[in-house]
Design a protein around this motif. Structure first.
Motif, PDB file in Angstrom:
ATOM      1  N   LEU A  65       0.838  -1.203   0.000  1.00 43.52           N
ATOM      2  CA  LEU A  65       0.000   0.000   0.000  1.00 43.52           C
ATOM      3  C   LEU A  65       0.874   1.255   0.000  1.00 43.52           C
ATOM      4  CD1 LEU A  65      -2.786   1.247   0.075  1.00 43.52           C
ATOM      5  CD2 LEU A  65      -2.802   0.971   2.576  1.00 43.52           C
ATOM      6  N   TRP A  66       1.941   1.249   0.803  1.00 44.16           N
ATOM      7  CA  TRP A  66       2.867   2.391   0.821  1.00 44.16           C
ATOM      8  C   TRP A  66       3.474   2.585  -0.577  1.00 44.16           C
ATOM      9  CZ3 TRP A  66       4.571   6.227   4.081  1.00 44.16           C
ATOM     10  CH2 TRP A  66       5.793   6.857   3.774  1.00 44.16           C
ATOM     11  N   MET A  69       1.252   4.508  -2.956  1.00 44.05           N
ATOM     12  CA  MET A  69       0.861   5.872  -2.593  1.00 44.05           C
ATOM     13  C   MET A  69       1.709   6.908  -3.321  1.00 44.05           C
ATOM     14  SD  MET A  69       0.469   5.181   1.505  1.00 44.05           S
ATOM     15  CE  MET A  69       0.479   6.918   1.977  1.00 44.05           C
ATOM     16  N   GLN A  73       0.675  11.822  -0.678  1.00 42.09           N
ATOM     17  CA  GLN A  73      -0.034  11.005   0.307  1.00 42.09           C
ATOM     18  C   GLN A  73       0.900  10.556   1.430  1.00 42.09           C
ATOM     19  OE1 GLN A  73      -1.725   8.072  -2.533  1.00 42.09           O
ATOM     20  NE2 GLN A  73      -3.709   8.499  -1.563  1.00 42.09           N
ATOM     21  N   TYR A 251      -5.430   7.546   8.234  1.00 45.58           N
ATOM     22  CA  TYR A 251      -5.395   6.985   6.883  1.00 45.58           C
ATOM     23  C   TYR A 251      -6.380   7.703   5.969  1.00 45.58           C
ATOM     24  CZ  TYR A 251      -2.942   3.344   9.479  1.00 45.58           C
ATOM     25  OH  TYR A 251      -2.065   2.679  10.293  1.00 45.58           O
ATOM     26  N   LEU A 256      -6.779   7.368   1.958  1.00 47.94           N
ATOM     27  CA  LEU A 256      -6.727   5.901   1.880  1.00 47.94           C
ATOM     28  C   LEU A 256      -8.015   5.292   2.419  1.00 47.94           C
ATOM     29  CD1 LEU A 256      -3.112   5.389   3.293  1.00 47.94           C
ATOM     30  CD2 LEU A 256      -3.795   5.455   0.879  1.00 47.94           C
ATOM     31  N   ASP A 257      -8.286   4.085   1.994  1.00 47.73           N
ATOM     32  CA  ASP A 257      -9.394   3.338   2.561  1.00 47.73           C
ATOM     33  C   ASP A 257      -8.995   2.904   3.973  1.00 47.73           C
ATOM     34  OD1 ASP A 257     -12.014   1.670   2.067  1.00 47.73           O
ATOM     35  OD2 ASP A 257     -10.559   0.294   2.976  1.00 47.73           O
ATOM     36  N   ALA A 261      -6.132   0.088   5.049  1.00 48.99           N
ATOM     37  CA  ALA A 261      -4.894   0.581   5.650  1.00 48.99           C
ATOM     38  C   ALA A 261      -4.664  -0.035   7.029  1.00 48.99           C
ATOM     39  CB  ALA A 261      -4.935   2.105   5.748  1.00 48.99           C
TER      40      ALA A 261
END
Length: 306
Positions: A65-66, A69, A73, A251, A256-257, A261
């Protein structure tokens, strides 16, 4: 050849405690900072290239996820996680001040121990103000703890004393200290975060020494029942502090969701290993004092604290 060491008498222990407090008072006289003066609160905030804290301490760093981004973000998330950590610091410092006042209430005002307790309370007041102003400077809302954490910690802040109070203080302060030692040296981090971290680390060194000495002294006199209760309550306290460091709402601030997250952060072995390594010295010290074990040890492992 084994050398027999005679146990210290109560008077010797008292003198040792007062000697430590006397040295810490002298240190406070030499190195204390007023954040309203030392921090440049008018400095502009660079939201485009500088992080709010060392990115490797971000709960999502090292995850897929990172990697997905944008840089914007990532910067936003580190700013909000830094504010969440500061909010947790304020929360626990207020609890700490209440415990120190209760402890000082029973002490001789002429003693260095009493006087350093008041000195530490004054330091913590300034630190809490400093953290609050930093969040205000970045324009970030206050990230509060879940209602159930607030409810469960009320008895602790109202009743905790002795090794439980000082052991809990030690664990919470050293958790913040391990992070901020990286923040203050990192050129990628906002100047205000670095200055705030430097002030906190320098002054907390005295508070940590004070808490270690008191924890060691009081823990040595615990009976088995009180030791078992202290182990469990201390583990719960440390777990809650670590649990509250990152409010899930941060988050959403980064676009982000939230549920995705939270799952990614919970499974992030890089972040969990970093927490565990950072807490290692504290856990080792508490274990040497006989304050780690029983069901509490399971909770500490679950929180990636040991």
């Amino acid at each position: 050849m084994t050398v027999a060491v005679e146990p210290q008498s109560p008077r010797q222990k008292l003198n040792d405690r007062e000697d430590v407090a006397r040295r810490l008072l002298a240190s406070a006289a030499r190195k204390s900072y007023d954040p309203l003066i030392e921090v440049d609160w008018e400095a502009p905030v660079d939201h485009s290239t500088l992080y709010g804290m060392t990115p490797e301490w971000c709960s999502l760093y090292g995850t897929e996820l990172w990697d997905s981004m944008t840089q914007e973000q990532r910067i936003t998330l580190t700013e909000h996680e830094a504010a969440s950590i500061s909010a947790t610091g304020i929360w626990f410092e207020i609890i700490l001040m209440q415990m120190l006042i209760r402890d000082a209430y029973k002490q001789d005002p002429a003693s260095p121990h009493f006087q350093f307790a008041l000195t530490e309370i004054a330091d913590e007041c300034r630190h809490s103000t400093m953290f609050a102003k930093a969040a205000e400077h970045f324009g970030i809302p206050n990230y509060r703890r879940p209602w159930w954490v607030e409810l469960l910690t009320r008895p602790f802040k109202a009743l905790a004393s002795g090794s439980l109070a000082f052991g809990g203080t030690l664990a919470a302060e050293e958790i913040l200290d391990m992070m901020q030692r990286d923040f203050m040296k990192d050129d990628r981090v906002q100047p205000i975060t670095r200055t705030v971290s430097r002030i906190h680390v320098l002054e907390e060194a005295r508070h940590i020494r004070f808490a270690r000495e008191e924890t060691k002294r009081i823990a040595a006199e615990l009976n088995p029942v009180r030791r078992a209760m202290t182990r469990l309550t201390l583990a719960i306290t440390v777990y809650m502090v670590v649990f509250c460091l990152v409010n899930p709402k941060v988050y959403e601030a980064a676009g982000l969701d939230r549920r995705e997250a939270v799952r990614a952060a919970r499974r992030n072995t890089f972040y969990n290993d970093r927490k565990r390594n950072g807490c290692a010295k504290t856990i080792e010290f508490l274990d040497e004092c006989g304050l780690v074990g029983g069901p509490g040890a399971w909770l500490l492992r679950r929180g990636s604290i040991m």
